[in-house]
Design a protein around this motif. Structure first.
Motif, PDB file in Angstrom:
ATOM      1  N   LEU A 203       0.827  -1.203   0.000  1.00  9.38           N
ATOM      2  CA  LEU A 203       0.000   0.000   0.000  1.00  9.38           C
ATOM      3  C   LEU A 203       0.861   1.251   0.000  1.00  9.38           C
ATOM      4  O   LEU A 203       0.610   2.201  -0.751  1.00  9.38           O
ATOM      5  N   ALA A 204       1.901   1.263   0.823  1.00  9.63           N
ATOM      6  CA  ALA A 204       2.760   2.441   0.924  1.00  9.63           C
ATOM      7  C   ALA A 204       3.542   2.681  -0.362  1.00  9.63           C
ATOM      8  O   ALA A 204       3.651   3.825  -0.832  1.00  9.63           O
ATOM      9  N   VAL A 205       4.070   1.623  -0.944  1.00  6.66           N
ATOM     10  CA  VAL A 205       4.865   1.788  -2.172  1.00  6.66           C
ATOM     11  C   VAL A 205       4.020   2.378  -3.295  1.00  6.66           C
ATOM     12  O   VAL A 205       4.420   3.343  -3.969  1.00  6.66           O
ATOM     13  N   PHE A 206       2.836   1.837  -3.501  1.00  8.51           N
ATOM     14  CA  PHE A 206       2.014   2.295  -4.615  1.00  8.51           C
ATOM     15  C   PHE A 206       1.398   3.669  -4.350  1.00  8.51           C
ATOM     16  O   PHE A 206       1.322   4.501  -5.261  1.00  8.51           O
ATOM     17  N   SER A 207       0.949   3.917  -3.129  1.00  7.19           N
ATOM     18  CA  SER A 207       0.241   5.168  -2.865  1.00  7.19           C
ATOM     19  C   SER A 207       1.178   6.328  -2.565  1.00  7.19           C
ATOM     20  O   SER A 207       0.861   7.478  -2.877  1.00  7.19           O
ATOM     21  N   ILE A 208       2.341   6.058  -1.973  1.00  5.62           N
ATOM     22  CA  ILE A 208       3.252   7.136  -1.594  1.00  5.62           C
ATOM     23  C   ILE A 208       4.355   7.316  -2.632  1.00  5.62           C
ATOM     24  O   ILE A 208       4.637   8.435  -3.062  1.00  5.62           O
ATOM     25  N   THR A 209       4.967   6.217  -3.056  1.00  4.73           N
ATOM     26  CA  THR A 209       6.073   6.316  -4.011  1.00  4.73           C
ATOM     27  C   THR A 209       5.581   6.544  -5.434  1.00  4.73           C
ATOM     28  O   THR A 209       6.093   7.413  -6.154  1.00  4.73           O
ATOM     29  N   TYR A 210       4.555   5.786  -5.854  1.00  4.23           N
ATOM     30  CA  TYR A 210       4.085   5.878  -7.229  1.00  4.23           C
ATOM     31  C   TYR A 210       2.791   6.682  -7.366  1.00  4.23           C
ATOM     32  O   TYR A 210       2.247   6.793  -8.473  1.00  4.23           O
TER      33      TYR A 210
END
Length: 432
Positions: A203-210
Motif C-alpha cells: 500500500l505504501a509503495v504504490f500510494s506514496i512512491t508511485y
C-alpha cells in the motif's frame, strides 16, 4: 456544533485592522439519530410486548465474590429506559438549539440505557449472562480495535488505509501456519504482524512512491489477499491440515487480584494475551500521538505536509514507515481469528470486519480511544446477535445477521457529527 471565524464583509484593509466575527453552526445529526433509535425501540416495545421477568446473571469467571441474579420485570424496565432515552434525546436537542457541543457521555449513556431496556425486553422469562456477554464482546472487538488503530495511524499521517481487511486476513493466515508449525501462539502473533506489514508495504509503495490513488490500491489489495489466501488454503493447508492448520491458541490468563473483582474483573482481566496486547496498544498509540515528538510529526504530516517539510520533516518517509506500523498493529488483530476464536484458518474468515474497522476510524473521529470505543460497540453488537438467538426473541434471524452492520451504519451516519478528517488524508505529497 462548531464555531467558524469569518471576515466581516463591511470592513476593508484600507479601513484599518480587519475585524472578525464568530459564526456558530448547528448539526442535527446526533439528535435525529437518537430520535430514530428511541422511536424504533418504542414501536418494538409497544407492538411486541413481552411480559415476564428478565434475569440478569452477574456471577461468572474466577471471581471469589460472586453476585446473585438480578430479576427485573421486563416491560416496566423497558419503558423506564425508554423514558430515559427520551430525556437524553431532549437534552441533545437543547444542546443543539443552544449551539453547545454535546458531551461524549450523552451518547454513551444513551447506548447503555437503550441496551439495558432492549435486553430486559428480549430476556423476558429468560436468563441474560452479563459477564459472559461483556467478556465475549470484549474478545470479539479485538480485530476491530487493532484494525481501527492501524487505520487511525495511517489516516493521521495522510494515507487512507482501506486495506485493513487484507491485513487482518493475511495476519490470520500467517498466525495459523506459524503457530501450527511451532506450537507457539506468540510466534503466530509475530507472523500475523508480519503479514499486516507486507500488505501495508505494498500500500505504501504504490500510494506514496508511485502516487496511485489510495482507495483503489486498498480495494485491490483486499481482493488480492482474499484470492491469495483462498488459493493457498486449498493448495497448501487442506492437504496438510494436521501440520499447517492446527494452531495453538492463547489460553485465558487471569490477572491476580484484578480478576477477583465482581463482574468487572472477569470481563476485563480474565482474557487472553491478545486482549491485554490490545489494552497496551491503545494506551501507547494514544500517548504517542498526543504526547511525543513522533506523534507531533505524524499529525503535522497529515494536516499540512508542506509546512512539515519546511521545518525539516521528511514527509514521504514519515508516511511510509507509519503506514507500515499501522499494518503491523492491524495484522496483530488478524491473529485473533486463528489464535483465539477458531484454531484453524478458513476461507474469508474475516467476513468484512476490516471494513467495519475502517468505520471505527471515522466513528472514532480519528482518535485512538474513541476508535477503540467504537470497536467495542461493534463487538458488543456481534455478541448480542448470538444471545438474541438463544433467548428466542421474535426478531427474524436474518435481521440478527444484519445487526452489527446496521449498528455500523447508524453510528457512522448519526454519531459522528461535525468531525473532520486530517486535512491531507488521501492526498499524495509531491515535494516542491
Amino acid at each position: 456544533m462548531s464555531d467558524q471565524i469569518v471576515h466581516d464583509p463591511q470592513t476593508t484593509p484600507d479601513e484599518g485592522p480587519i475585524e472578525h466575527r464568530r459564526v456558530r453552526t448547528r448539526t442535527w445529526k446526533l439528535p435525529i439519530t437518537l430520535g430514530i433509535a428511541t422511536a424504533i425501540l418504542a414501536l418494538l416495545f409497544l407492538l411486541v410486548p413481552r411480559p415476564g421477568v428478565a434475569v440478569f446473571r452477574l456471577a461468572g469467571g474466577p471471581s471469589t465474590i460472586q453476585l446473585g441474579d438480578l430479576s427485573i420485570p421486563a416491560m416496566p424496565a423497558a419503558f423506564a429506559s425508554l423514558a430515559l432515552l427520551a430525556a437524553l434525546m431532549a437534552w441533545s436537542v437543547a444542546d443543539t438549539l443552544a449551539y453547545r457541543r454535546t458531551r461524549l457521555w450523552l451518547p454513551i449513556a444513551f447506548a447503555a440505557f437503550g441496551v439495558f431496556g432492549f435486553l430486559a425486553w428480549a430476556g423476558a422469562d429468560g436468563l441474560i449472562p452479563v459477564v459472559s456477554l461483556l467478556a465475549g464482546a470484549l474478545s470479539l472487538s479485538v480485530p476491530l480495535v487493532l484494525g481501527g488503530l492501524g487505520g487511525v495511524i495511517g489516516e493521521r499521517v495522510g494515507v487512507v488505509n482501506v486495506a485493513i481487511e487484507g491485513q487482518l486476513l493475511l495476519g490470520a493466515f500467517n498466525a495459523a501456519v506459524l503457530s501450527s508449525l511451532t506450537d507457539n501462539p506468540f510466534v503466530g502473533l509475530v507472523g500475523a504482524m508480519i503479514g499486516g506489514v507486507l500488505v501495508a508495504l505494498v500500500l505504501a509503495v504504490f500510494s506514496i512512491t508511485y502516487l496511485v490513488q489510495q482507495v483503489i490500491v486498498g480495494v485491490v489489495l483486499n481482493v488480492l489477499v482474499l484470492g491469495l489466501t483462498t488459493f493457498l488454503y486449498g493448495i497448501v493447508l487442506v492437504p496438510n491440515e494436521l501440520v499447517l492448520n492446527r494452531a495453538t491458541r492463547f489460553p485465558a490468563w487471569p490477572v491476580p487480584v484484578l480478576s477477583e473483582i465482581p463482574v468487572i474483573g472477569p470481563v476485563l482481566f480474565n482474557q487472553t494475551f491478545i486482549v491485554y496486547f490490545m489494552y497496551i496498544a491503545v494506551a501507547l498509540v494514544t500517548w504517542g500521538l498526543f504526547r511525543t515528538r513522533w506523534g507531533l510529526r505524524v499529525r503535522a504530516v497529515g494536516e499540512h505536509p508542506q509546512a512539515a517539510d519546511t521545518v525539516g520533516i521528511k514527509v514521504n518517509p514519515t508516511r511510509f514507515w507509519n503506514v507500515t506500523l499501522g499494518g503491523a498493529i492491524a495484522g496483530a488483530g488478524g491473529a485473533y481469528f486463528t489464535l483465539v476464536s477458531v484454531p484453524q484458518f478458513g476461507e474469508n474468515m474475516t467476513a468484512g470486519l476490516g471494513f467495519i474497522a475502517l468505520a471505527t476510524v471515522i466513528f472514532g473521529q480519528w482518535h485512538p480511544v474513541k476508535a477503540a470505543l467504537a470497536g467495542l460497540l461493534f463487538g458488543f453488537a456481534n455478541q448480542l446477535q448470538g444471545l438474541l438467538v438463544v433467548l428466542g426473541t421474535p426478531i427474524p434471524s436474518e435481521f440478527m445477521l444484519m445487526l452489527p452492520y446496521l449498528v455500523t451504519i447508524l453510528a457512522v451516519v448519526g454519531f459522528v457529527g461535525g468531525s473532520r478528517a486530517p486535512a491531507s488524508t488521501g492526498k499524495p505529497y509531491i515535494k516542491g
